[in-house]
Design a protein around this motif. Structure first.
Motif, PDB file in Angstrom:
ATOM      1  N   MET A   1       0.828  -1.183   0.000  1.00  0.00           N
ATOM      2  CA  MET A   1       0.000   0.000   0.000  1.00  0.00           C
ATOM      3  C   MET A   1       0.874   1.249   0.000  1.00  0.00           C
ATOM      4  N   CYS A   2       1.991   1.198   0.722  1.00  0.00           N
ATOM      5  CA  CYS A   2       2.896   2.353   0.740  1.00  0.00           C
ATOM      6  C   CYS A   2       3.396   2.659  -0.669  1.00  0.00           C
ATOM      7  N   ARG A   3       3.828   1.621  -1.365  1.00  0.00           N
ATOM      8  CA  ARG A   3       4.336   1.812  -2.729  1.00  0.00           C
ATOM      9  C   ARG A   3       3.254   2.393  -3.630  1.00  0.00           C
ATOM     10  N   TRP A   4       2.064   1.868  -3.503  1.00  0.00           N
ATOM     11  CA  TRP A   4       0.974   2.320  -4.360  1.00  0.00           C
ATOM     12  C   TRP A   4       0.609   3.776  -4.056  1.00  0.00           C
ATOM     13  N   LEU A   5       0.565   4.149  -2.789  1.00  0.00           N
ATOM     14  CA  LEU A   5       0.268   5.543  -2.417  1.00  0.00           C
ATOM     15  C   LEU A   5       1.351   6.483  -2.931  1.00  0.00           C
ATOM     16  N   LEU A   6       2.603   6.058  -2.838  1.00  0.00           N
ATOM     17  CA  LEU A   6       3.689   6.898  -3.348  1.00  0.00           C
ATOM     18  C   LEU A   6       3.592   7.069  -4.862  1.00  0.00           C
ATOM     19  N   ARG A   7       3.219   5.999  -5.543  1.00  0.00           N
ATOM     20  CA  ARG A   7       3.084   6.084  -7.011  1.00  0.00           C
ATOM     21  C   ARG A   7       1.950   7.033  -7.384  1.00  0.00           C
ATOM     22  N   MET A   8       0.841   6.969  -6.663  1.00  0.00           N
ATOM     23  CA  MET A   8      -0.276   7.887  -6.909  1.00  0.00           C
ATOM     24  C   MET A   8       0.143   9.331  -6.621  1.00  0.00           C
ATOM     25  N   ARG A   9       0.988   9.511  -5.613  1.00  0.00           N
ATOM     26  CA  ARG A   9       1.523  10.845  -5.307  1.00  0.00           C
ATOM     27  C   ARG A   9       2.348  11.360  -6.479  1.00  0.00           C
ATOM     28  N   ASP A  10       3.174  10.498  -7.062  1.00  0.00           N
ATOM     29  CA  ASP A  10       3.980  10.893  -8.222  1.00  0.00           C
ATOM     30  C   ASP A  10       3.097  11.322  -9.385  1.00  0.00           C
ATOM     31  N   LEU A  11       2.063  10.549  -9.639  1.00  0.00           N
ATOM     32  CA  LEU A  11       1.199  10.818 -10.791  1.00  0.00           C
ATOM     33  C   LEU A  11       0.319  12.053 -10.598  1.00  0.00           C
ATOM     34  N   THR A  12      -0.141  12.285  -9.383  1.00  0.00           N
ATOM     35  CA  THR A  12      -1.025  13.420  -9.122  1.00  0.00           C
ATOM     36  C   THR A  12      -0.257  14.665  -8.690  1.00  0.00           C
ATOM     37  N   GLN A  13       1.000  14.473  -8.311  1.00  0.00           N
ATOM     38  CA  GLN A  13       1.841  15.556  -7.792  1.00  0.00           C
ATOM     39  C   GLN A  13       1.169  16.250  -6.614  1.00  0.00           C
ATOM     40  N   SER A  14       0.587  15.429  -5.735  1.00  0.00           N
ATOM     41  CA  SER A  14      -0.121  15.950  -4.576  1.00  0.00           C
ATOM     42  C   SER A  14       0.003  14.974  -3.416  1.00  0.00           C
ATOM     43  N   ASP A  15       0.053  15.522  -2.204  1.00  0.00           N
ATOM     44  CA  ASP A  15       0.059  14.687  -1.005  1.00  0.00           C
ATOM     45  C   ASP A  15      -1.363  14.401  -0.528  1.00  0.00           C
ATOM     46  N   GLU A  16      -2.348  14.940  -1.223  1.00  0.00           N
ATOM     47  CA  GLU A  16      -3.748  14.709  -0.890  1.00  0.00           C
ATOM     48  C   GLU A  16      -4.389  13.893  -2.005  1.00  0.00           C
ATOM     49  N   LEU A  17      -4.826  12.691  -1.651  1.00  0.00           N
ATOM     50  CA  LEU A  17      -5.394  11.773  -2.643  1.00  0.00           C
ATOM     51  C   LEU A  17      -6.844  11.462  -2.297  1.00  0.00           C
ATOM     52  N   LYS A  18      -7.692  11.433  -3.293  1.00  0.00           N
ATOM     53  CA  LYS A  18      -9.096  11.048  -3.130  1.00  0.00           C
ATOM     54  C   LYS A  18      -9.213   9.584  -3.527  1.00  0.00           C
ATOM     55  N   LEU A  19      -9.219   8.712  -2.524  1.00  0.00           N
ATOM     56  CA  LEU A  19      -9.241   7.275  -2.773  1.00  0.00           C
ATOM     57  C   LEU A  19     -10.162   6.591  -1.773  1.00  0.00           C
ATOM     58  N   THR A  20     -11.159   5.906  -2.264  1.00  0.00           N
ATOM     59  CA  THR A  20     -12.044   5.155  -1.368  1.00  0.00           C
ATOM     60  C   THR A  20     -11.400   3.821  -1.015  1.00  0.00           C
ATOM     61  N   GLN A  21     -11.876   3.220   0.073  1.00  0.00           N
ATOM     62  CA  GLN A  21     -11.387   1.901   0.455  1.00  0.00           C
ATOM     63  C   GLN A  21     -11.693   0.878  -0.634  1.00  0.00           C
ATOM     64  N   GLU A  22     -12.857   0.990  -1.234  1.00  0.00           N
ATOM     65  CA  GLU A  22     -13.233   0.052  -2.295  1.00  0.00           C
ATOM     66  C   GLU A  22     -12.271   0.160  -3.484  1.00  0.00           C
ATOM     67  N   PHE A  23     -11.944   1.377  -3.884  1.00  0.00           N
ATOM     68  CA  PHE A  23     -11.020   1.582  -4.999  1.00  0.00           C
ATOM     69  C   PHE A  23      -9.632   1.043  -4.651  1.00  0.00           C
ATOM     70  N   LEU A  24      -9.144   1.375  -3.455  1.00  0.00           N
ATOM     71  CA  LEU A  24      -7.839   0.871  -3.033  1.00  0.00           C
ATOM     72  C   LEU A  24      -7.815  -0.654  -3.012  1.00  0.00           C
TER      73      LEU A  24
END
Length: 84
Positions: A1-24
Motif C-alpha cells: 500500500m505504501c508503494r501504491w500511495l507513493l506512485r499515486m503521489r507521483d502521478l497526481t503531484q499531490s500529497d492529498e489523494l481522493k481514494l475510497t477503500q473500495e477503490f484501493l
C-alpha cells in the motif's frame, strides 16, 4: 500500500489523494477490510491521515522506507520512458 500511495503521489503531484477503500482494495487486489486495517496502521504510525475517501500523505520518508524496493525501480522506468 505504501508503494501504491507513493506512485499515486507521483502521478497526481499531490500529497492529498481522493481514494475510497473500495477503490484501493480493487487496485491492490485485496478485500476492503484489509485496506481498512492497513490504512489504520499507517495512520496510527503517523504516515497518513485517512478519512472518508481522503488520504493525506504526512510522512513521505517513512512511506518510502516502508515501500518495497520496486517503488524506486518502477519510478525510474517511468521517468526514463517519459523523458523528452
Amino acid at each position: 500500500m505504501c508503494r501504491w500511495l507513493l506512485r499515486m503521489r507521483d502521478l497526481t503531484q499531490s500529497d492529498e489523494l481522493k481514494l475510497t477503500q473500495e477503490f484501493l482494495a480493487q487496485m491492490l487486489g485485496v478485500r476492503r477490510p484489509t485496506v481498512s486495517m492497513v490504512a489504520g496502521t499507517l495512520q496510527k504510525a503517523g504516515f497518513i491521515n485517512y478519512r472518508r475517501g481522503n488520504v493525506n500523505l504526512l510522512d513521505i520518508e517513512q512511506l518510502l522506507q516502508s515501500a518495497c524496493e520496486c517503488y524506486e525501480t518502477v519510478k525510474g522506468h517511468y521517468e526514463r520512458l517519459l523523458e523528452p
